[in-house]
Design a protein around this motif. Structure first.
Motif, PDB file in Angstrom:
ATOM      1  N   TRP A 143       1.160   5.048 -18.979  1.00  0.00           N
ATOM      2  CA  TRP A 143       1.854   3.776 -19.141  1.00  0.00           C
ATOM      3  C   TRP A 143       1.925   3.026 -17.802  1.00  0.00           C
ATOM      4  O   TRP A 143       1.889   1.798 -17.754  1.00  0.00           O
ATOM      5  N   ALA A 144       2.045   3.769 -16.722  1.00  0.00           N
ATOM      6  CA  ALA A 144       2.141   3.153 -15.398  1.00  0.00           C
ATOM      7  C   ALA A 144       0.781   2.768 -14.825  1.00  0.00           C
ATOM      8  O   ALA A 144       0.705   2.316 -13.677  1.00  0.00           O
ATOM      9  N   GLY A 145      -0.288   2.916 -15.595  1.00  0.00           N
ATOM     10  CA  GLY A 145      -1.629   2.649 -15.106  1.00  0.00           C
ATOM     11  C   GLY A 145      -1.823   1.319 -14.400  1.00  0.00           C
ATOM     12  O   GLY A 145      -2.474   1.270 -13.350  1.00  0.00           O
ATOM     13  N   PRO A 146      -1.289   0.215 -14.932  1.00  0.00           N
ATOM     14  CA  PRO A 146      -1.503  -1.068 -14.262  1.00  0.00           C
ATOM     15  C   PRO A 146      -0.883  -1.154 -12.867  1.00  0.00           C
ATOM     16  O   PRO A 146      -1.226  -2.046 -12.095  1.00  0.00           O
ATOM     17  N   LEU A 147       0.026  -0.219 -12.537  1.00  0.00           N
ATOM     18  CA  LEU A 147       0.713  -0.245 -11.243  1.00  0.00           C
ATOM     19  C   LEU A 147       0.056   0.684 -10.219  1.00  0.00           C
ATOM     20  O   LEU A 147       0.466   0.716  -9.060  1.00  0.00           O
ATOM     21  N   GLU A 148      -0.963   1.440 -10.650  1.00  0.00           N
ATOM     22  CA  GLU A 148      -1.554   2.467  -9.794  1.00  0.00           C
ATOM     23  C   GLU A 148      -2.153   1.874  -8.526  1.00  0.00           C
ATOM     24  O   GLU A 148      -2.782   0.816  -8.535  1.00  0.00           O
ATOM     25  N   LEU A 149      -1.962   2.603  -7.416  1.00  0.00           N
ATOM     26  CA  LEU A 149      -2.538   2.223  -6.134  1.00  0.00           C
ATOM     27  C   LEU A 149      -3.488   3.326  -5.664  1.00  0.00           C
ATOM     28  O   LEU A 149      -3.131   4.507  -5.647  1.00  0.00           O
ATOM     29  N   ARG A 174       0.852  -1.183   0.000  1.00  0.00           N
ATOM     30  CA  ARG A 174       0.000   0.000   0.000  1.00  0.00           C
ATOM     31  C   ARG A 174       0.887   1.231   0.000  1.00  0.00           C
ATOM     32  O   ARG A 174       2.063   1.165   0.387  1.00  0.00           O
ATOM     33  N   PRO A 175       0.363   2.375  -0.414  1.00  0.00           N
ATOM     34  CA  PRO A 175       1.136   3.611  -0.263  1.00  0.00           C
ATOM     35  C   PRO A 175       1.281   3.963   1.216  1.00  0.00           C
ATOM     36  O   PRO A 175       0.431   3.612   2.038  1.00  0.00           O
ATOM     37  N   SER A 197       5.228   6.129  -2.636  1.00  0.00           N
ATOM     38  CA  SER A 197       5.833   5.215  -1.673  1.00  0.00           C
ATOM     39  C   SER A 197       5.104   3.886  -1.675  1.00  0.00           C
ATOM     40  O   SER A 197       3.944   3.792  -2.102  1.00  0.00           O
ATOM     41  N   SER A 198       5.801   2.864  -1.190  1.00  0.00           N
ATOM     42  CA  SER A 198       5.235   1.527  -1.012  1.00  0.00           C
ATOM     43  C   SER A 198       5.649   1.021   0.361  1.00  0.00           C
ATOM     44  O   SER A 198       6.831   1.053   0.704  1.00  0.00           O
ATOM     45  N   VAL A 199       4.675   0.570   1.123  1.00  0.00           N
ATOM     46  CA  VAL A 199       4.910   0.040   2.460  1.00  0.00           C
ATOM     47  C   VAL A 199       4.330  -1.366   2.512  1.00  0.00           C
ATOM     48  O   VAL A 199       3.197  -1.596   2.072  1.00  0.00           O
ATOM     49  N   THR A 200       5.105  -2.318   3.019  1.00  0.00           N
ATOM     50  CA  THR A 200       4.655  -3.702   3.076  1.00  0.00           C
ATOM     51  C   THR A 200       4.219  -4.071   4.484  1.00  0.00           C
ATOM     52  O   THR A 200       4.572  -3.409   5.465  1.00  0.00           O
ATOM     53  N   ALA A 201       3.470  -5.161   4.583  1.00  0.00           N
ATOM     54  CA  ALA A 201       2.947  -5.597   5.874  1.00  0.00           C
ATOM     55  C   ALA A 201       4.052  -5.992   6.837  1.00  0.00           C
ATOM     56  O   ALA A 201       3.870  -5.935   8.057  1.00  0.00           O
TER      57      ALA A 201
END
Length: 336
Positions: free
Chosen positions: A199-205, A4-5, A169-173
């Motif tokens: 282009w980055a659409g599939p990666l959107e959070l 998640r961001p 940002s990306s934060v993991t559990a």
């Protein structure tokens, strides 16, 4: 893997990383300073054909040392290298850097982008604004900062659209923190030809750049590489420069591998990329708060860094307002 961001969806979600921006709207240029609260190791990966960088060789794993006090991203082409000098002077006055007897030497690498033909007043004579902008950006560092027409992204362009400063940002559990910041000034486009999809659409959070997702099912791509307006007159006026950061403890070789993997995020978000006309450069920082337990963890961090950088690119264009001859994404989408 649950990703998640972070709470700000910025590189400052990595504990110990702060960012400051400064702009000169008359000149249509700016500076961004990435400031680790404690000196930390760094690496760099340069893939573009027309780079403008400072102190990158000092970060090579074969060199004596690679801990840094700040990283500077600046507009201004070669003039923008002065921004790092302003940051060095200010940090040295604070006593931040490597001590050599009574002297203190801050280590501040950086990269510059070309924004000299965006309509701003560049008649600065022998007094370019970048040294002062570097000091101002350092004074402004904090956890929150603006995106789009801010800092080094103020005068940036991206293909036929206005470029800008992006971050994600990306934060993991399990406690990993990965962040990216990027000044998008690319020859290539962050938007898929004939659509308003990134282009980055599939990666959107969490709909962080419009929530449009992948392109329509009937999209078949473009037959040829599009060229941005004015390219024939100004073919070298580009460069996308970025910093990624992680909260892991990485040695110099591991950090270099992270920078290499993170650089692929530009290819996931901009096409074409790494052209002869761009100076694409990516710096990597590691704050060392989480131990690296195995090589697979490094691969995971590199994967996260690439995806996070790709999202940051889209956010930089998404948040940019029109300036001069380049419309902002939102304005351009409304015309279609």
């Amino acid at each position: 893997m649950n990703i998640r961001p972070g709470p700000r969806n910025r590189i400052t979600d990595v504990d110990g990383i702060l960012v400051g921006n400064a702009e000169d709207h008359r000149v249509r240029t700016g500076v961004t300073v990435i400031y680790p609260e404690a000196r930390c190791p760094a690496a760099a990966e340069v893939r573009g054909g027309a780079p403008g960088t400072l102190n990158v060789q000092a970060l090579d794993p074969a060199s004596l040392g690679n801990a840094v006090d700040a990283v500077v991203l600046s507009g201004g082409s070669m003039y923008g290298l002065d921004a790092a000098g302003g940051v060095v002077a200010a940090l040295g006055a604070r006593g931040r850097g490597i001590a050599f007897g009574g002297a203190v030497v801050p280590v501040v690498p950086g990269a510059i982008l070309f924004d000299l033909m965006n309509g701003g007043d560049k008649a600065w004579g022998e007094a370019p604004p970048y040294r002062a902008l570097g000091r101002a950006a350092l004074e402004a560092v904090g956890a929150d900062f603006a995106l789009g027409n801010a800092g080094a992204g103020l005068g940036a362009r991206s293909g036929a659209l206005k470029g800008g400063l992006g971050s994600a940002s990306s934060v993991t559990a399990d406690g990993l923190q990965v962040g990216a910041i990027v000044a998008v000034n690319s020859f290539g486009s962050a938007v898929m030809p004939g659509t308003h999809h990134f282009w980055a659409g599939p990666l959107e959070l969490e709909a962080e750049f419009g929530g449009l997702g992948p392109p329509p099912a009937d999209w078949r791509g473009a037959p040829e590489m599009p060229t941005p307006p004015g390219f024939a007159l100004n073919p070298m006026a580009n460069t996308t420069i970025a910093v990624v950061a992680v909260n892991a403890a990485l040695d110099r070789g591991e950090l270099q591998r992270l920078a290499i993997m993170a650089g692929d995020g530009l290819a996931r978000a901009i096409r074409p990329i790494h052209t002869p006309f761009d100076g694409d450069s990516v710096f990597a920082l590691a704050t060392g708060r989480v131990p690296l337990t195995n090589p697979a963890m490094l691969a995971r961090l590199g994967h996260l860094a690439a995806d996070t950088l790709a999202r940051a690119v889209a956010r930089g264009v998404y948040h940019a307002a029109g300036l001069g001859d380049r419309p902002g994404w939102d304005e351009w989408r409304g015309r279609r």
